[in-house]
Design a protein around this motif. Structure first.
Motif, PDB file in Angstrom:
ATOM      1  N   THR A 224     -23.638 -61.047 -17.246  1.00  7.31           N
ATOM      2  CA  THR A 224     -23.744 -60.227 -16.047  1.00  7.31           C
ATOM      3  C   THR A 224     -23.792 -61.095 -14.794  1.00  7.31           C
ATOM      4  N   TRP A 225     -22.678 -61.740 -14.482  1.00 10.74           N
ATOM      5  CA  TRP A 225     -22.603 -62.612 -13.307  1.00 10.74           C
ATOM      6  C   TRP A 225     -22.447 -61.756 -12.059  1.00 10.74           C
ATOM      7  N   ALA A 226     -23.290 -61.973 -11.059  1.00 11.19           N
ATOM      8  CA  ALA A 226     -23.292 -61.119  -9.867  1.00 11.19           C
ATOM      9  C   ALA A 226     -23.347 -61.939  -8.585  1.00 11.19           C
ATOM     10  N   PRO A 227     -22.328 -62.750  -8.283  1.00 11.23           N
ATOM     11  CA  PRO A 227     -22.353 -63.537  -7.057  1.00 11.23           C
ATOM     12  C   PRO A 227     -22.286 -62.644  -5.827  1.00 11.23           C
ATOM     13  N   ALA A 228     -23.092 -62.944  -4.831  1.00 14.78           N
ATOM     14  CA  ALA A 228     -23.125 -62.192  -3.572  1.00 14.78           C
ATOM     15  C   ALA A 228     -23.307 -60.695  -3.816  1.00 14.78           C
ATOM     16  N   ALA A 229     -24.122 -60.357  -4.827  1.00 12.22           N
ATOM     17  CA  ALA A 229     -24.443 -58.965  -5.152  1.00 12.22           C
ATOM     18  C   ALA A 229     -23.202 -58.146  -5.470  1.00 12.22           C
ATOM     19  N   ASN A 230     -22.231 -58.771  -6.145  1.00 14.39           N
ATOM     20  CA  ASN A 230     -21.060 -58.078  -6.650  1.00 14.39           C
ATOM     21  C   ASN A 230     -21.056 -58.140  -8.172  1.00 14.39           C
ATOM     22  N   ARG A 231     -20.266 -57.292  -8.811  1.00 16.47           N
ATOM     23  CA  ARG A 231     -20.168 -57.289 -10.269  1.00 16.47           C
ATOM     24  C   ARG A 231     -18.922 -58.061 -10.698  1.00 16.47           C
ATOM     25  N   VAL A 232     -19.128 -59.229 -11.279  1.00 12.24           N
ATOM     26  CA  VAL A 232     -18.022 -60.022 -11.812  1.00 12.24           C
ATOM     27  C   VAL A 232     -18.396 -60.340 -13.262  1.00 12.24           C
ATOM     28  N   HIS A 233     -18.550 -59.292 -14.040  1.00 13.30           N
ATOM     29  CA  HIS A 233     -19.143 -59.365 -15.372  1.00 13.30           C
ATOM     30  C   HIS A 233     -18.094 -59.575 -16.459  1.00 13.30           C
ATOM     31  N   ALA A 276     -14.616 -66.204 -30.558  1.00 19.28           N
ATOM     32  CA  ALA A 276     -15.088 -65.309 -29.500  1.00 19.28           C
ATOM     33  C   ALA A 276     -14.050 -65.193 -28.402  1.00 19.28           C
ATOM     34  N   LEU A 277     -14.142 -64.110 -27.648  1.00 20.38           N
ATOM     35  CA  LEU A 277     -13.371 -63.954 -26.419  1.00 20.38           C
ATOM     36  C   LEU A 277     -14.254 -63.251 -25.396  1.00 20.38           C
ATOM     37  N   ALA A 278     -13.873 -63.363 -24.140  1.00 22.46           N
ATOM     38  CA  ALA A 278     -14.595 -62.701 -23.052  1.00 22.46           C
ATOM     39  C   ALA A 278     -13.660 -61.684 -22.406  1.00 22.46           C
ATOM     40  N   ILE A 279     -14.201 -60.523 -22.055  1.00 24.87           N
ATOM     41  CA  ILE A 279     -13.405 -59.448 -21.476  1.00 24.87           C
ATOM     42  C   ILE A 279     -13.976 -59.086 -20.106  1.00 24.87           C
ATOM     43  N   PRO A 280     -13.300 -59.436 -19.006  1.00 20.89           N
ATOM     44  CA  PRO A 280     -13.745 -58.962 -17.687  1.00 20.89           C
ATOM     45  C   PRO A 280     -13.747 -57.438 -17.649  1.00 20.89           C
ATOM     46  N   HIS A 281     -14.718 -56.862 -16.945  1.00 20.03           N
ATOM     47  CA  HIS A 281     -14.741 -55.402 -16.831  1.00 20.03           C
ATOM     48  C   HIS A 281     -15.095 -54.955 -15.429  1.00 20.03           C
ATOM     49  N   ASN A 282     -14.734 -53.703 -15.127  1.00 24.27           N
ATOM     50  CA  ASN A 282     -14.744 -53.142 -13.767  1.00 24.27           C
ATOM     51  C   ASN A 282     -14.526 -54.207 -12.694  1.00 24.27           C
ATOM     52  N   PRO A 283     -13.352 -54.889 -12.753  1.00 23.77           N
ATOM     53  CA  PRO A 283     -13.049 -55.860 -11.694  1.00 23.77           C
ATOM     54  C   PRO A 283     -12.974 -55.235 -10.311  1.00 23.77           C
ATOM     55  N   ASN A 284     -12.841 -53.897 -10.245  1.00 20.19           N
ATOM     56  CA  ASN A 284     -12.836 -53.219  -8.953  1.00 20.19           C
ATOM     57  C   ASN A 284     -14.150 -53.355  -8.206  1.00 20.19           C
ATOM     58  N   HIS A 285     -15.165 -53.929  -8.845  1.00 24.00           N
ATOM     59  CA  HIS A 285     -16.460 -54.143  -8.188  1.00 24.00           C
ATOM     60  C   HIS A 285     -16.696 -55.614  -7.836  1.00 24.00           C
ATOM     61  N   GLY A 364     -21.911 -57.524  -1.629  1.00 18.55           N
ATOM     62  CA  GLY A 364     -22.729 -56.356  -1.848  1.00 18.55           C
ATOM     63  C   GLY A 364     -22.117 -55.136  -2.490  1.00 18.55           C
ATOM     64  N   LYS A 365     -21.104 -55.287  -3.350  1.00 17.76           N
ATOM     65  CA  LYS A 365     -20.554 -54.094  -4.014  1.00 17.76           C
ATOM     66  C   LYS A 365     -21.625 -53.377  -4.843  1.00 17.76           C
ATOM     67  N   SER A 366     -22.558 -54.130  -5.408  1.00 14.79           N
ATOM     68  CA  SER A 366     -23.603 -53.526  -6.229  1.00 14.79           C
ATOM     69  C   SER A 366     -24.617 -52.744  -5.412  1.00 14.79           C
ATOM     70  N   ILE A 367     -24.636 -52.926  -4.111  1.00 14.53           N
ATOM     71  CA  ILE A 367     -25.578 -52.197  -3.261  1.00 14.53           C
ATOM     72  C   ILE A 367     -24.838 -51.326  -2.253  1.00 14.53           C
ATOM     73  N   GLY A 368     -23.624 -50.902  -2.638  1.00 14.11           N
ATOM     74  CA  GLY A 368     -22.893 -49.953  -1.813  1.00 14.11           C
ATOM     75  C   GLY A 368     -22.113 -50.547  -0.672  1.00 14.11           C
ATOM     76  N   ARG A 369     -21.897 -51.858  -0.693  1.00  9.88           N
ATOM     77  CA  ARG A 369     -21.125 -52.497   0.376  1.00  9.88           C
ATOM     78  C   ARG A 369     -19.887 -53.127  -0.244  1.00  9.88           C
ATOM     79  N   GLY A 370     -19.591 -54.389   0.049  1.00  9.39           N
ATOM     80  CA  GLY A 370     -18.446 -55.050  -0.545  1.00  9.39           C
ATOM     81  C   GLY A 370     -17.137 -54.588   0.058  1.00  9.39           C
ATOM     82  N   CYS A 371     -16.024 -54.930  -0.618  1.00 13.39           N
ATOM     83  CA  CYS A 371     -14.698 -54.597  -0.124  1.00 13.39           C
ATOM     84  C   CYS A 371     -13.757 -54.433  -1.312  1.00 13.39           C
TER      85      CYS A 371
END
Length: 445
Positions: A224-233, A276-285, A364-371
């Motif tokens: 659950t990586w969240a740089p600058a309060a965004n979701r880059v999970h 193993a593999l990693a799957i990015p998800h909801n990149p729109n955030h 801030g996508k996780s707090i209703g901001r971002g772009c």
């Protein structure tokens, strides 16, 4: 009743805390790593299974869900949900389970069941704070009666509540919970081991290894990586039961490249059958951070090596889930061609008026901001991959596409719109809550 009234208040406090912590602190890589360090997967062979009776040389189509949260996730238990990994797999197999709200005996008052059982599933609870959550939900643990845990369960108005166990806060401070883990963090490490074992045991219990091949489970978790309060999970999915001692979280590795390298070290390069593999998800955030072009100021060899690593570790992207669709979006900066009417479906951000990241990134996508950004959509990632291939000889974005749910009710594959049960515990347990436009959610893919 108090515990259910607390969730909204905790959510608001969490958003404020995330923003405040981010402005005051920066990531400090390495400070959150476990001691002793995570042990590599054992040099063991995967368990044998019978060849499937309906095996086909032209392949078969199978349907499942690789993004499922249970009570071991901070935003599962923290929203009043107590579905276990075992119950999640039980549901995926077509059995009925109860979900929030719960009666005085802890039994779910809403019974839910799939019309058609799934072919495969994976429980992917957040690696971050999994030990802290385990301590707070396990009666009799050394921290169960602490003020912080009582607040987390909604039984008290004191303590840090959700904010104290948020993986976002943990990542932004690069620390484990000081209130719960002790100085050497051994208590949380042991609790994390226990939770990881529960997830593994449930997956193995429900894996059909007969020639019917009626149901396949995968061991997994969410990074659950969240740089600058965004979701880059990312969701990390293992091929079989041969796995590292613990999940590699965004506290242990504070950027995806570190995750890929650690998975290679602890899994792929070991002598056993770990894969193993990693799957990015909801990149729109991600506010411009998911499918970026490499930095031309870096040496080409370094860029090429990173592209090769990413191509090997991330061959898929979760393009659809409860937080919206991430294939494409009309009108984005730098995207040419005519508008596509299908790119207007199931968007998290409004179709008009959303801020465009252009060639930058947002906060801030996780707090209703971002772009919104072209680098956060799979269709344009394919184009970026072709550009990288021309420059580096390697395409890091040659992607396959999947849909999942990201359910926080522990009910994988619940995507029928006509009787959708919601996805966020007590936050959308009532029909009126699920119909509110501000929720900006859909049943997933």
């Amino acid at each position: 009743m108090l515990r259910y009234l607390m969730w909204g208040t905790f959510a608001v406090l969490l958003l404020l805390a995330v923003a405040a912590v981010y402005t005051m602190r920066t990531l400090a890589p390495g400070k959150g790593d476990w001691q002793p360090a995570i042990a590599a997967a054992p040099a063991a062979k995967a368990r044998e299974r019978a060849p499937c009776a309906d095996r086909s040389p032209t392949r078969n189509a199978y349907f499942g869900d690789l993004h499922v949260h249970t009570t071991y996730s901070w935003d599962g238990a923290g929203r009043g949900m107590n579905t276990t990994p075992d119950q999640a797999y039980r549901f995926a197999r077509g059995e009925s389970i109860g979900i929030p709200p719960y009666d005085t005996d802890g039994q779910g008052m809403r019974q839910v069941q799939l019309d058609r059982p799934l072919d495969f599933a994976a429980v992917t609870d957040h690696a971050e704070s999994i030990g802290e959550v385990n301590l707070c939900i396990t009666e009799g643990s050394k921290r169960f009666d602490s003020e912080l845990c009582r607040a987390f369960r909604g039984e008290s108005t004191s303590g840090s509540g959700l904010g104290g166990l948020s993986p976002m806060l943990a990542m932004m401070t690069a620390r484990r919970s000081e209130d719960l883990c002790n100085e050497d963090r051994r208590l949380c490490r042991d609790a994390s081991l226990d939770a990881w074992q529960v997830m593994q045991d449930a997956a193995e219990r429900w894996y059909d290894r007969s020639d019917r091949c009626s149901f396949t489970t995968f061991h997994g978790y969410e990074y659950t990586w969240a740089p600058a309060a965004n979701r880059v999970h990312r969701n990390v999915i293992f091929r079989n039961e041969v796995v590292p001692e613990l999940p590699v979280s965004a506290i242990d590795e504070t950027e995806p490249e570190g995750l890929w390298r650690r998975l290679r070290e602890l899994c792929l390069d070991t002598e056993g059958d770990c894969d193993a593999l990693a799957i990015p998800h909801n990149p729109n955030h991600a506010s411009g951070r998911m499918f970026m072009l490499s930095d031309p100021s870096e040496p080409v060899a370094q860029r090429r090596e990173r592209a090769q690593l990413r191509a090997a570790m991330e061959p898929l992207v979760e393009m659809m889930q409860i937080k919206g669709e991430s294939e494409c979006r009309n009108g984005l900066w730098g995207v040419t061609g005519a508008p596509d009417e299908f790119c207007d479906l199931e968007k998290w951000d409004a179709l008009s008026g959303a801020k465009d990241c252009e060639d930058g990134v947002g906060f801030g996508k996780s707090i209703g901001r971002g772009c919104v950004s072209r680098t956060d959509h799979a269709r344009y990632a394919l184009a970026a991959g072709l550009q990288e291939q021309r420059e580096l000889g390697v395409n890091p974005y040659r992607l396959g596409f999947i849909g999942s749910t990201d359910t926080h009710n522990g009910i994988p594959g619940d995507v029928e719109e006509w009787d959708w049960a919601g996805s966020t515990g007590m936050n959308d347990a009532a029909p009126e809550q699920r119909l509110k436009p501000r929720i900006q959610r859909n049943p997933g893919g």
